[in-house]
Design a protein around this motif. Structure first.
Motif, mmCIF file in Angstrom:
data_model
loop_
_atom_site.group_PDB
_atom_site.id
_atom_site.type_symbol
_atom_site.label_atom_id
_atom_site.label_comp_id
_atom_site.label_asym_id
_atom_site.label_seq_id
_atom_site.Cartn_x
_atom_site.Cartn_y
_atom_site.Cartn_z
ATOM 1 N N THR A 15 0.825 -1.201 0.000
ATOM 2 C CA THR A 15 0.000 0.000 0.000
ATOM 3 C C THR A 15 0.859 1.250 0.000
ATOM 4 N N GLU A 19 0.993 3.865 -3.092
ATOM 5 C CA GLU A 19 0.559 5.239 -2.884
ATOM 6 C C GLU A 19 1.619 6.234 -3.337
ATOM 7 N N ILE A 22 1.721 6.141 -7.261
ATOM 8 C CA ILE A 22 0.534 6.736 -7.867
ATOM 9 C C ILE A 22 0.471 8.230 -7.603
ATOM 10 N N ASP A 23 0.811 8.648 -6.380
ATOM 11 C CA ASP A 23 0.824 10.079 -6.082
ATOM 12 C C ASP A 23 1.793 10.814 -6.992
ATOM 13 N N VAL A 41 -9.011 7.863 -6.712
ATOM 14 C CA VAL A 41 -7.706 7.375 -6.245
ATOM 15 C C VAL A 41 -7.501 7.719 -4.784
ATOM 16 N N ALA A 44 -9.615 5.421 -2.676
ATOM 17 C CA ALA A 44 -9.026 4.080 -2.651
ATOM 18 C C ALA A 44 -7.796 4.045 -1.759
ATOM 19 N N ASN A 45 -7.043 5.143 -1.737
ATOM 20 C CA ASN A 45 -5.867 5.209 -0.870
ATOM 21 C C ASN A 45 -6.243 5.133 0.601
ATOM 22 N N ASP A 52 -9.722 -2.278 -2.907
ATOM 23 C CA ASP A 52 -9.083 -0.959 -2.994
ATOM 24 C C ASP A 52 -7.665 -1.098 -3.535
ATOM 25 N N ARG A 53 -6.932 -2.087 -3.015
ATOM 26 C CA ARG A 53 -5.543 -2.307 -3.448
ATOM 27 C C ARG A 53 -5.479 -2.708 -4.918
ATOM 28 N N LEU A 56 -6.070 0.313 -7.103
ATOM 29 C CA LEU A 56 -4.873 1.152 -7.180
ATOM 30 C C LEU A 56 -3.810 0.539 -8.087
ATOM 31 N N THR A 57 -3.684 -0.767 -8.048
ATOM 32 C CA THR A 57 -2.724 -1.446 -8.921
ATOM 33 C C THR A 57 -3.097 -1.237 -10.383
ATOM 34 N N LYS A 60 -2.334 2.296 -11.360
ATOM 35 C CA LYS A 60 -0.883 2.492 -11.518
ATOM 36 C C LYS A 60 -0.417 2.005 -12.886
#
Length: 201
Positions: A15, A19, A22-23, A41, A44-45, A52-53, A56-57, A60
């Protein structure tokens, strides 16, 4: 140490890494200026669930592929969206929905390639949505086979539900009876999909 503890710690480490990546991508990237994307995003963070993970993947992978877009093309695309705020908002909402629905990480790159063609104005938003929906419906290995070979009837048959292929019927008269022969062929949407996926320019 219990397996559950290992899983929890691994997820936490993943995570934090996700993060940061992605940030960083969102900060200077194309999607930060599209409403709903940034919000999704961030939400989800905050979440800690597996879904959620996974989301985000997928985001990304999508962003990493779009990082190759030349700055001039990004700016031109964003200017077009700025002139049509309603279209900009709908695009953001749709991207979140389709990325969330995707059932295979390999599809994320396919989706990103289609989005790249939208940025380059090779397709319009409606066509992008049609193609993205087709990708979402199809089995990813069937998509990969279609990109390489549009003639295999068995592979084409697997994609009928996606709209990338279609049933073609031909009829003949034998001894006074109509005989209908059904075959599967690549559709106009499928031909466009294959063309876009094989054209990297």
């Amino acid at each position: 140490m219990k397996d559950s503890e290992i899983t929890s710690q691994s997820l936490e480490l993943f995570t934090e890494i996700a993060e940061v990546v992605i940030d960083s991508l969102m900060e200077d990237g194309l999607l930060k200026d599209i409403p709903f994307i940034s919000l999704a995003v961030k939400v989800a963070n905050i979440g800690k669930t597996v879904s959620d993970r996974i989301f985000l993947t997928k985001v990304k992978k999508f962003l990493l592929y779009l990082d190759k877009v030349p700055v001039r093309e990004k700016q031109s695309f964003l200017k077009t969206l700025d002139d049509e705020p309603e279209k900009k908002s709908k695009l953001g909402e749709y991207l979140v929905l389709i990325i969330d629905r995707i059932d295979d990480l390999d599809k994320t790159q396919i989706l990103a390639e289609l989005f790249l063609n939208l940025i380059k104005e090779k397709i319009n938003l409606e066509t992008f949505r049609r193609l993205a929906s087709a990708v979402n419906i199809a089995f990813v290995e069937d998509l990969k086979k279609l990109i390489k070979n549009t003639k295999n009837s068995e592979d084409l048959g697997n994609l009928i539900g996606s709209g990338l292929t279609e049933v073609s019927s031909t009829g003949v008269i034998l001894s006074g009876y109509d005989v209908v022969h059904n075959s599967v062929r690549i559709s106009a949407l499928g031909k466009l999909f294959v063309k876009l996926m094989n054209d990297k320019n």
